[in-house]
Design a protein around this motif. Structure first.
Motif, PDB file in Angstrom:
ATOM      1  N   ASP A   2     -17.115  13.185   6.717  1.00 46.31           N
ATOM      2  CA  ASP A   2     -18.086  13.274   7.792  1.00 46.31           C
ATOM      3  C   ASP A   2     -17.506  12.677   9.064  1.00 46.31           C
ATOM      4  N   GLY A   3     -18.035  13.107  10.185  1.00 36.51           N
ATOM      5  CA  GLY A   3     -17.596  12.611  11.467  1.00 36.51           C
ATOM      6  C   GLY A   3     -17.575  13.733  12.475  1.00 36.51           C
ATOM      7  N   ILE A   4     -17.135  13.398  13.656  1.00 35.34           N
ATOM      8  CA  ILE A   4     -17.063  14.385  14.726  1.00 35.34           C
ATOM      9  C   ILE A   4     -15.605  14.622  15.076  1.00 35.34           C
ATOM     10  N   THR A   5     -15.219  15.887  15.046  1.00 36.75           N
ATOM     11  CA  THR A   5     -13.891  16.295  15.463  1.00 36.75           C
ATOM     12  C   THR A   5     -14.023  16.994  16.805  1.00 36.75           C
ATOM     13  N   ALA A   6     -13.154  16.654  17.743  1.00 38.46           N
ATOM     14  CA  ALA A   6     -13.158  17.297  19.054  1.00 38.46           C
ATOM     15  C   ALA A   6     -11.822  17.991  19.280  1.00 38.46           C
TER      16      ALA A   6
END
Length: 105
Positions: A2-6
Motif C-alpha cells: 500500500d502507498g502512493i506512487t507518483a
C-alpha cells in the motif's frame, strides 16, 4: 504494497508520458495502490524545489522520474520517498507495475 506512487509526467492531450526533466514536468500522476485511485497534481511553478514540495505534500512513498537532481533526490529520500528512474520509452502504467525493478536514483 500500500502507498502512493507518483510519476513525473508530461501531458499530451489525455495521455501522460514520463517527463525527462524533473522540475519542468507538467505535474505528478499519483496512484494509490490501496484504492487504485489516480490523480493528476499540476506543477504550475515548474521548479525542482516546488516539485519536491508537491511530492512530499501529496504523501507519496514512491516516485518514478526520468531524472532527479542530487539535491532533490537527497531531500526526497530524507522525507522517506523511494526514488526510482524510469525510461521515457515505457508507458506510465508499465513503470508503476515494474517499480521494484527500476534502478534507484
Amino acid at each position: 504494497m500500500d502507498g502512493i506512487t507518483a510519476v513525473t509526467v508530461m501531458r499530451s492531450g489525455a495521455d501522460y508520458m514520463l517527463c525527462p526533466f524533473f522540475g519542468k514536468c507538467d505535474g505528478l500522476l499519483t496512484v494509490s495502490t490501496g484504492t487504485i485511485a489516480v490523480q493528476f497534481i499540476p506543477n504550475p511553478l515548474r521548479s525542482a524545489e516546488r516539485l519536491s514540495d508537491l511530492i512530499i505534500d501529496a504523501g507519496v512513498s514512491r516516485v518514478i522520474c526520468g531524472f532527479v537532481p542530487a539535491s532533490e533526490q537527497q531531500r526526497l529520500e530524507a522525507a522517506g520517498v523511494d526514488v526510482r528512474l524510469g525510461s521515457c520509452t515505457c508507458g506510465v502504467d508499465q513503470l508503476i507495475v515494474d517499480f521494484a525493478d527500476l534502478p534507484k536514483a
